[in-house]
Design an enzyme around this catalytic site. Structure first.
Site, PDB file in Angstrom:
ATOM      1  N   CYS A  16     -35.066   4.339 -12.668  1.00 45.38           N
ATOM      2  CA  CYS A  16     -35.517   5.706 -12.401  1.00 45.38           C
ATOM      3  C   CYS A  16     -36.650   6.138 -13.316  1.00 45.38           C
ATOM      4  O   CYS A  16     -37.401   7.059 -12.974  1.00 45.38           O
ATOM      5  CB  CYS A  16     -34.354   6.677 -12.488  1.00 45.38           C
ATOM      6  SG  CYS A  16     -33.508   6.674 -14.090  1.00 45.38           S
ATOM      7  N   PRO A  34     -20.084   2.072  -8.042  1.00 41.99           N
ATOM      8  CA  PRO A  34     -20.958   1.625  -6.951  1.00 41.99           C
ATOM      9  C   PRO A  34     -20.333   0.470  -6.174  1.00 41.99           C
ATOM     10  O   PRO A  34     -19.938  -0.539  -6.757  1.00 41.99           O
ATOM     11  CB  PRO A  34     -22.228   1.180  -7.685  1.00 41.99           C
ATOM     12  CG  PRO A  34     -21.749   0.788  -9.047  1.00 41.99           C
ATOM     13  CD  PRO A  34     -20.579   1.638  -9.365  1.00 41.99           C
ATOM     14  N   GLU A  35     -20.267   0.629  -4.862  1.00 44.85           N
ATOM     15  CA  GLU A  35     -19.649  -0.412  -4.031  1.00 44.85           C
ATOM     16  C   GLU A  35     -20.474  -1.694  -3.995  1.00 44.85           C
ATOM     17  O   GLU A  35     -19.923  -2.775  -3.806  1.00 44.85           O
ATOM     18  CB  GLU A  35     -19.456   0.115  -2.600  1.00 44.85           C
ATOM     19  CG  GLU A  35     -18.402   1.189  -2.463  1.00 44.85           C
ATOM     20  CD  GLU A  35     -18.845   2.534  -3.013  1.00 44.85           C
ATOM     21  OE1 GLU A  35     -17.971   3.283  -3.510  1.00 44.85           O
ATOM     22  OE2 GLU A  35     -20.072   2.826  -2.978  1.00 44.85           O
ATOM     23  N   GLU A  89     -40.553   8.186  -4.346  1.00 47.25           N
ATOM     24  CA  GLU A  89     -40.302   7.166  -5.362  1.00 47.25           C
ATOM     25  C   GLU A  89     -40.063   5.810  -4.702  1.00 47.25           C
ATOM     26  O   GLU A  89     -39.141   5.668  -3.891  1.00 47.25           O
ATOM     27  CB  GLU A  89     -39.070   7.557  -6.187  1.00 47.25           C
ATOM     28  CG  GLU A  89     -38.693   6.568  -7.266  1.00 47.25           C
ATOM     29  CD  GLU A  89     -37.415   6.952  -7.980  1.00 47.25           C
ATOM     30  OE1 GLU A  89     -37.192   6.453  -9.094  1.00 47.25           O
ATOM     31  OE2 GLU A  89     -36.626   7.753  -7.411  1.00 47.25           O
ATOM     32  N   TRP A 142     -25.937   1.830  -8.400  1.00 46.23           N
ATOM     33  CA  TRP A 142     -25.841   0.374  -8.453  1.00 46.23           C
ATOM     34  C   TRP A 142     -26.906  -0.280  -9.313  1.00 46.23           C
ATOM     35  O   TRP A 142     -26.806  -1.458  -9.629  1.00 46.23           O
ATOM     36  CB  TRP A 142     -25.945  -0.221  -7.040  1.00 46.23           C
ATOM     37  CG  TRP A 142     -27.070   0.325  -6.209  1.00 46.23           C
ATOM     38  CD1 TRP A 142     -26.964   1.268  -5.220  1.00 46.23           C
ATOM     39  CD2 TRP A 142     -28.470   0.010  -6.292  1.00 46.23           C
ATOM     40  NE1 TRP A 142     -28.207   1.547  -4.686  1.00 46.23           N
ATOM     41  CE2 TRP A 142     -29.153   0.791  -5.327  1.00 46.23           C
ATOM     42  CE3 TRP A 142     -29.225  -0.874  -7.076  1.00 46.23           C
ATOM     43  CZ2 TRP A 142     -30.531   0.717  -5.132  1.00 46.23           C
ATOM     44  CZ3 TRP A 142     -30.606  -0.937  -6.900  1.00 46.23           C
ATOM     45  CH2 TRP A 142     -31.235  -0.152  -5.931  1.00 46.23           C
ATOM     46  N   ASN A 143     -27.956   0.433  -9.702  1.00 40.53           N
ATOM     47  CA  ASN A 143     -29.059  -0.256 -10.398  1.00 40.53           C
ATOM     48  C   ASN A 143     -28.700  -0.640 -11.827  1.00 40.53           C
ATOM     49  O   ASN A 143     -29.105  -1.686 -12.324  1.00 40.53           O
ATOM     50  CB  ASN A 143     -30.342   0.578 -10.354  1.00 40.53           C
ATOM     51  CG  ASN A 143     -30.193   1.935 -11.007  1.00 40.53           C
ATOM     52  OD1 ASN A 143     -29.120   2.538 -10.992  1.00 40.53           O
ATOM     53  ND2 ASN A 143     -31.276   2.439 -11.582  1.00 40.53           N
ATOM     54  N   GLY A 167     -28.243   9.561  -9.136  1.00 40.10           N
ATOM     55  CA  GLY A 167     -28.634   9.028  -7.840  1.00 40.10           C
ATOM     56  C   GLY A 167     -29.863   9.747  -7.309  1.00 40.10           C
ATOM     57  O   GLY A 167     -30.678  10.278  -8.072  1.00 40.10           O
ATOM     58  N   GLU A 197     -28.633  13.503 -12.882  1.00 37.48           N
ATOM     59  CA  GLU A 197     -29.738  12.638 -13.294  1.00 37.48           C
ATOM     60  C   GLU A 197     -30.270  12.015 -12.018  1.00 37.48           C
ATOM     61  O   GLU A 197     -29.662  11.109 -11.451  1.00 37.48           O
ATOM     62  CB  GLU A 197     -29.243  11.584 -14.295  1.00 37.48           C
ATOM     63  CG  GLU A 197     -30.367  10.930 -15.076  1.00 37.48           C
ATOM     64  CD  GLU A 197     -30.940   9.719 -14.369  1.00 37.48           C
ATOM     65  OE1 GLU A 197     -32.023   9.856 -13.748  1.00 37.48           O
ATOM     66  OE2 GLU A 197     -30.317   8.653 -14.434  1.00 37.48           O
ATOM     67  N   LEU A 198     -31.423  12.526 -11.561  1.00 34.21           N
ATOM     68  CA  LEU A 198     -31.896  12.215 -10.211  1.00 34.21           C
ATOM     69  C   LEU A 198     -33.164  11.364 -10.245  1.00 34.21           C
ATOM     70  O   LEU A 198     -33.499  10.762 -11.248  1.00 34.21           O
ATOM     71  CB  LEU A 198     -32.107  13.521  -9.442  1.00 34.21           C
ATOM     72  CG  LEU A 198     -30.894  14.458  -9.420  1.00 34.21           C
ATOM     73  CD1 LEU A 198     -31.220  15.751  -8.673  1.00 34.21           C
ATOM     74  CD2 LEU A 198     -29.680  13.780  -8.804  1.00 34.21           C
TER      75      LEU A 198
END
Length: 478
Positions: A284, A177-178, A381, A151-152, A228, A250-251
């Site tokens: 991120c 993303p909801e 984080e 969502w970001n 995520g 991609e974490l």
């Protein structure tokens, strides 16, 4: 005030309701429900899988030039619609309007980049041992893709997967993303309106664990991509591994920024503060652990704190706002817990550290000095507007602290020394390192991490590789 739409699913070229229970979309600036997003049930996912299978059959046989043309047309439509889409993105995610515009403009660039890569997915010839034999390696699309996006950055995180998959000749099912569905749907709409064949691009929303388990385990899906958190990424990697399916991850990150005694401290403070508080720190690759040489520590802290004076927090649709609310109440609660824990362990909350107002998810830009390794925020984080600034004595200590955590997504450094810059390129454990500026996340550059920050790369010429598979063809002429 723009009218926020309800968001349907997109399956097989049709916009449609879902068989699941529709979900509320909440404006993080006000806490008010502004719309609904449809939710997929098993029947919807089965239809999406069938559509992706048939769409793949068509798209893989579509010439690279034709694929590129459709992608460029979609990019053009998206560019034309920036002023329509940006307010929707601000309303659902919270970021200031100009940052929303920036995100969409970046997506346009990414689509154009991968459209060009469509015609450059080269194979190779291998010299044969016999004169009547040819040996070729051709690169083929891996197959229908299941992609899961956060969502970001609901447009940019989606478009990296979507554009790369389409450039390679794959079809795709995106689980959007909801929390931020409308902007992601507008991205898909641009491709639909550009004439992408039915079934090539599908978009679903719903219960994340149900959708991911169902899609990843289904035999039609041949490739998985996820952006995520690290814990969820590990779970999806395990599931993909059970079915021998390649996955790009991609974490999370916890980016260090090393400021040496020969750095331009004012410039470093300006660059790092803008990057740290962009999108309220929900990035991120945001620099979070600022490791500053003791000789310039006080000077840097003063310059960094001064940068906070230019930040105006408020509703993102207001023209002079530069930082909006956090995207949801979970992030607000997390920030408060991080700050309280740091204070309990003796850290100095130099600036911020508190909620702003009682309406919306606003949190003040925060500076924490002297947070020790025992503080949660030094291990986990924060994904919010908290900057940690600590003293270091020398290069070795700075690098050791930068590499201390199991994450390795992005890192930053500031120094005038060519020797230091070369040593950092060798010693920093990160997928991306930017020295003396913020030079990450461009369409033409790879984006990805090492260690527990992920596996594989998005962006750049490397970004298409995960969606192609090599086939060796040996021919003897008789």
């Amino acid at each position: 005030m723009p009218v926020y739409p309800n968001t349907p699913l997109h399956i097989g070229g049709q916009w449609r309701p879902g068989a699941g229970l529709a979900l509320d979309v909440v404006n993080p600036a006000t806490g008010e429900v502004i719309g609904k997003v449809e939710s997929a049930a098993t029947t919807d996912l089965d239809d999406a899988l069938a559509a992706a299978s048939s769409g793949f059959t068509v798209w893989r046989r579509t010439s690279p030039m034709e694929r590129a043309g459709i992608m460029k047309k979609a990019a053009g439509l998206l560019a034309e619609r920036i002023e329509k889409i940006a307010p929707l993105l601000t309303m659902e995610q919270g970021k200031p309007l100009q940052q929303a515009r920036n995100e969409i403009s970046s997506a346009v660039e990414i689509i154009h980049w991968f459209a060009e890569e469509t015609t450059r997915a080269y194979g190779r010839s291998i010299p044969a041992r016999m004169p009547d034999v040819t040996q070729d390696v051709v690169r083929e699309p891996v197959g229908p893709v299941a992609a899961f996006t956060p969502w970001n950055f609901p447009i940019n995180q989606s478009v990296l997967k979507l554009a790369a998959a389409l450039a390679a000749g794959c079809s795709i099912i995106m689980k959007g993303p909801e929390e931020t569905p409308a902007s992601c749907a507008e991205l898909v709409k641009a491709f639909a309106d550009a004439g992408i064949p039915d079934g090539v691009v599908n978009l679903v929303y719903g219960v994340p664990s149900f959708i991911s388990t169902y899609l990843i385990s289904h035999p039609i899906i041949r490739k998985v991509s996820f952006t995520g958190s690290t814990p969820v990424g590990k779970a999806l990697a395990q599931l993909a591994g059970q079915h021998l399916k390649p996955i790009t991850l991609e974490l999370g990150g916890h980016a260090p920024a090393l400021v040496f005694d020969d750095a331009d401290t004012d410039d470093a403070a300006r660059v790092l503060a803008r990057a740290k508080y962009y999108n309220a720190g929900q990035v991120c690759i945001a620099p979070t652990r600022l490791l500053v040489h003791r000789a310039v520590f006080d000077q840097f802290v003063a310059a960094f704190e001064n940068e906070l004076k230019a930040i105006k927090t408020g509703y993102g649709l207001d023209p002079d706002v530069t930082m909006g609310p956090l995207a949801n109440e979970r992030r607000l609660a997390a920030m408060l817990e991080f700050v309280d824990d740091a204070a309990e362990h003796g850290a100095n909350i130099l600036s911020g550290g508190h909620r702003i107002g009682t309406r919306g998810n606003y949190f003040a830009p925060t500076i924490v000095l002297g947070a020790t390794a025992e503080c949660r925020v030094q291990r986990d984080e924060p994904f919010g507007p908290i900057a940690l600034i600590n003293r270091v004595d020398d290069y070795a200590q700075a690098v050791a602290e930068a590499n201390r955590l199991p994450y390795g997504l992005a890192a930053y450094a500031f120094s005038r020394s060519a020797r230091t810059m070369n040593d950092l390129a060798r010693d920093i454990e990160a997928g991306m390192l930017s020295i003396n500026h913020h030079g990450l996340a461009l369409p033409e550059t790879p984006f990805g991490g090492v260690k527990e920050s992920g596996y594989g790369t998005e962006g750049g010429s490397e970004g298409i590789d995960a969606y192609l598979t090599p086939k060796f063809v040996s021919k003897r002429f008789i």
